[in-house]
Write an enzyme that holds these catalytic residues in place. Structure first.
Site, PDB file in Angstrom:
ATOM      1  CG  ASN A   1      -0.308  -0.049   2.505  1.00 41.75           C
ATOM      2  OD1 ASN A   1       1.042   0.131   2.741  1.00 41.75           O
ATOM      3  ND2 ASN A   1      -1.091   0.068   3.812  1.00 41.75           N
ATOM      4  CE  LYS A   2       3.980   1.938   4.357  1.00 43.35           C
ATOM      5  NZ  LYS A   2       3.164   0.914   4.584  1.00 43.35           N
ATOM      6  CB  ILE A   3       4.502   6.435  -2.213  1.00 42.81           C
ATOM      7  CG1 ILE A   3       4.093   7.563  -3.179  1.00 42.81           C
ATOM      8  CG2 ILE A   3       5.896   6.323  -1.828  1.00 42.81           C
ATOM      9  CD1 ILE A   3       4.313   8.855  -2.758  1.00 42.81           C
TER      10      ILE A   3
END
Length: 378
Positions: free
Chosen positions: A189-191
């Protein structure tokens, strides 16, 4: 029912697939390999640090960081309270105990004044913590200079959890590179993502060398399998490192897309009564990894939880702001320093869908759904 809009999903491109194909073609599938080496080098160049070690998760990186700065059983570590539990669990892995610090309202991150006061009080009674673990929240850097100055005053190492802040800046420099050691996460879910993975960074070459050693089961340099220390199976695979190399090439685009999401939300929802967005502190540039806002129920007409449930009924995922760690049952016996800032942000805070691959139609659905809730309740 319309397609579900999720909070933050992986956003893949062409580079990632090419690097993965190369890993398959050369049969470099297992941990370590040329993509791992290249990923570490390219990551150092990107964030401006000298050395890095690619590992299986941000949690693994943090565990290694704390062990390598000497945290042991019985020690205390000051830690941001408004964060995901993985910021604090590695403290407990080592038998140490977290002491949680409240947030400021400027950045939602650890309050520098509270930290400075707490360290001064601890110094008087000879009970200083063995480290300060600073989290950079939701893509925004904490106010690092006064925090680092307070740590340096008492010769306390600063560990930076920049899991959520890759691509952000603090006075032109990347958070995660100021303290003794920093960590990043590449969770899905990170950038940017490697599916699962993390990075430990430091300008201390020996520390990073030891991190790699411990991450590969602490195998001694011998032709047979010999171990003089307990290590871990924490190294990143060559395949996932290939994904990471591709993701690094589009980091600036991903940041721009998420900041655009925020700007659209702010322009269309900012005038609703009771809505306040997470501020961008003047000392840096946030990535807006997640667009976060608070909802005053008296002004808006209903509380954050009712808004979340109303959007969930329309197949739109939102999420409360992190529950402060000092309120978590598992940390019920831990000390907490501060007031009600983090608790208030949790009570009223909501994270909106923020992925860099959201379409204009997706954003419009979210915006209209929130406006409908407000129209019904007012």
């Amino acid at each position: 029912m319309e397609r579900k809009i999720l909070l933050s999903t992986p956003h893949m491109g062409d580079w990632e697939l090419e690097f993965v194909k190369e890993a398959f073609a050369t049969n470099w599938i297992a941990p370590v390999g040329p993509h791992v080496d290249a990923f570490e080098t390219e990551f150092c160049q990107l964030v401006g640090t000298s050395h890095s070690a690619a590992v299986s998760s941000g949690t693994a990186a943090l565990h290694l960081a704390l062990r390598l700065i000497g945290i042991q059983a019985g020690d205390e570590v000051f830690c941001s309270t408004l964060t995901f539990i993985a910021s604090a669990t590695p403290i407990t892995f080592l038998g140490a105990k977290p002491v949680f610090i409240d947030s400021d309202r400027i950045s939602w991150n650890l309050d520098p004044e509270l930290l400075s006061t707490a360290l001064a009080q601890r110094a008087k009674i000879g009970k200083l913590p063995k480290a300060v673990l600073l989290v950079h929240l939701y893509g925004q850097s904490a106010d690092i200079d006064p925090i680092l100055a307070a740590c340096d005053r008492y010769e306390i190492p600063l560990v930076e959890d920049a899991a959520e802040a890759l691509g952000a800046t603090y006075k032109g420099q990347n958070p995660g590179t100021f303290g003794r050691v920093g960590i990043y996460s590449f969770n899905g879910n990170k950038i940017i993502t490697t599916s699962g993975g993390g990075m430990l960074v430091s300008d201390d070459s020996e520390l990073v060398s030891q991190a790699r050693f411990l991450a590969t089961q602490a195998r001694d340099p011998a032709p047979h399998y010999q171990h003089s220390q307990i290590g871990y199976n924490y190294r990143l695979s060559n395949v996932l490192a290939g994904i990471g190399r591709g993701q690094l090439r589009v980091l600036a685009e991903r940041v721009a897309a998420r900041r655009r999401n925020f700007e659209i939300y702010q322009q269309t929802l900012g005038d609703l009564p009771g809505i306040e967005f997470m501020p961008e502190a003047s000392f840096g540039k946030a990535t807006r990894w997640l667009t976060c806002l608070t909802i005053d129920p008296e002004k808006f007409g209903t509380d954050r939880e009712q808004v979340r449930l109303a959007l969930a009924a329309q197949n739109i995922e939102t999420r409360p702001v992190w529950k402060p760690l000092h309120l978590q049952p598992v940390f019920a016996d831990c000390e907490y320093i501060g007031g009600k800032v983090a608790e208030g942000l949790f009570q009223d805070g909501l994270c909106l869908p923020s992925g860099s691959n959201l379409s204009d139609a997706d954003l419009k659905r979210v915006i209209q759904a929130i406006k409908r809730v407000n129209a019904v309740k007012t």
